[in-house]
Design a protein around this motif. Structure first.
Motif, short mmCIF file in Angstrom:
data_model
loop_
_atom_site.label_atom_id
_atom_site.label_comp_id
_atom_site.label_asym_id
_atom_site.label_seq_id
_atom_site.Cartn_x
_atom_site.Cartn_y
_atom_site.Cartn_z
N ARG A 174 0.86 -1.19 0.00
CA ARG A 174 0.00 0.00 0.00
C ARG A 174 0.89 1.24 0.00
O ARG A 174 1.97 1.24 0.61
N LEU A 179 -1.96 5.41 4.47
CA LEU A 179 -2.19 4.62 5.68
C LEU A 179 -2.20 5.46 6.95
O LEU A 179 -1.38 6.37 7.13
N GLN A 181 -1.50 4.71 10.81
CA GLN A 181 -0.82 3.63 11.50
C GLN A 181 -0.59 3.95 12.97
O GLN A 181 -0.38 5.10 13.36
N ASP A 300 -5.72 1.96 10.00
CA ASP A 300 -5.54 0.90 9.01
C ASP A 300 -4.70 -0.24 9.53
O ASP A 300 -4.97 -1.41 9.23
N THR A 352 -8.99 -3.57 10.97
CA THR A 352 -7.65 -3.07 11.22
C THR A 352 -6.66 -4.22 11.12
O THR A 352 -6.82 -5.24 11.80
#
Length: 373
Positions: A174, A179, A181, A300, A352
């Motif tokens: 990705r 993202l 994180q 994510d 997630t």
């Protein structure tokens, strides 16, 4: 012969070393000299001699020496060529990181004398977090006082958080910029970060590496009133309080062990103090995970890294158990399966993704050195 970087991490009683090939990412050799000043290894000069003896021919292709430095204050954060002026500034910053900066400066001085013909580069733990949003970096204390003494949240383990977040994006195939994180660096020192599109928006460590999560010997978050109370009522000196918080607190102070493998054994034997230490550690970790999920809005990926994060399945399980309502579903079999490589441990239906990714601060430092050169 491929060019290599010698990476040194000098502590008060140890020197960790590695020779890294930054282009391929290969670590050709690594090791540690311990118990400096306690026996056969008299001082850091002797430790460095041992390092060079161990490395032997592996030094032939070394083009630079990279040094991990914990705290660079407000001005030193980019990877920087070492000179006398910079070392003088690091000496002045010792009060911000009394456990880390003095031995780092000592190690750099010894290494420069031993390898005067090689460039030496300081790589700072605080670099990744230098541009935290003001709301996250600012303490709610008197503004002018904070400005005068450069008091802000600096954040640490930045080399690891940046490397691991980039590796998580690569593992998932990705774009890093897509993202949200959470990275959990759980070792003897422990820290958490919230990262949006590759840029940190919050982190648990603060002015010093003492704030945040419960650690091996450090307290993490504590009411500042406790410190005033110990000074005024218990008549402890500032130095004694600082030593207690840094060296005799955390999991060690509560449970008598710093090694989680031994802590688990004590828990299995019915040791209530060890159980409480573990429970406090997990409770604080879950609080930060929840807080950072709120900061991010949607998360994510959550990644565990460093010694405890990579190897302790029970910590990972207990940190995330019961969070299905927040979109986190662990796969118990994947989590319990040992492994050394990057891997997913969340269930296929988990909104997630949860990963375990080995950190590689040595490689990150080596590549930062190449960028400088």
């Amino acid at each position: 012969m491929s060019r290599t970087i010698l990476v040194l991490n000098s502590g008060s009683s140890s020197v960790k070393y590695a020779v890294v090939e930054p282009d391929s990412g290969a670590m050709l050799v690594d090791g540690i000299v311990e118990r400096i000043g306690e026996g056969e290894v008299a001082d850091h000069t002797e430790a460095m001699r041992i390092v060079f003896d161990e490395l032997g021919d592996d030094m032939a292709a070394v083009i630079a020496v990279g040094h991990r430095v914990v705290h660079g204050g407000p001005d030193l954060y980019q990877p920087t060529l070492v000179d006398d002026e910079m070392l003088s500034k690091l000496d002045e910053l010792a009060p911000l990181a009394p456990l880390h900066n003095p031995p780092a400066v000592l190690g750099i001085n010894v290494a420069r004398k031993a390898l005067p013909d090689l460039p030496h580069v300081a790589v700072f733990d605080t670099a990744f977090f230098h541009d935290l949003p003001a709301a996250a970096a600012t303490y709610a204390i008197e503004r002018d006082l904070a400005a005068q003494w450069h008091i802000r949240r600096y954040g640490f383990h930045g080399t690891s958080h940046q490397y691991v977040s980039e590796q998580a994006a690569a593992f998932l195939d990705r774009p890093l910029g897509s993202l949200n994180q959470i990275v959990l660096h759980l070792g003897n020192g422990a820290s958490a970060s919230a990262i949006v599109g590759g840029r940190p928006v919050d982190t648990s460590m603060g002015l010093t590496p003492m704030e945040g999560l419960v650690m091996g010997t450090r307290s993490g978050d504590v009411d500042p009133g406790v410190l005033v109370y110990l000074w005024r009522t218990a008549e402890m000196s500032v130095e004694d309080i600082e030593t207690m918080l840094n060296r005799r607190s955390g999991v060690l102070g509560l449970g008598g062990e710093i090694d989680f493998r031994l802590l688990h054994k004590r828990i299995e034997s019915g040791d209530e103090a060890a159980q409480l230490a573990y429970d406090v550690y997990i409770h604080r970790l879950r609080k930060y995970i929840g807080a950072y999920m709120a900061v991010l809005g949607n998360t994510d990926v959550i990644t565990f890294t460093a010694g405890v994060g990579e190897n302790d399945a029970a910590v990972r399980r207990d940190a995330l158990t019961g969070l299905t309502g927040l979109g986190i579903e662990l796969d118990e079999h994947l989590n319990a399966s040992p492994g050394k490589a990057a891997r997913r441990i969340s269930a296929d239906n988990s909104p997630t993704t949860v990963l375990v990714i080995p950190t590689n601060e040595e490689l990150a430092i080596a590549r930062a050195c190449v960028e400088v050169l």
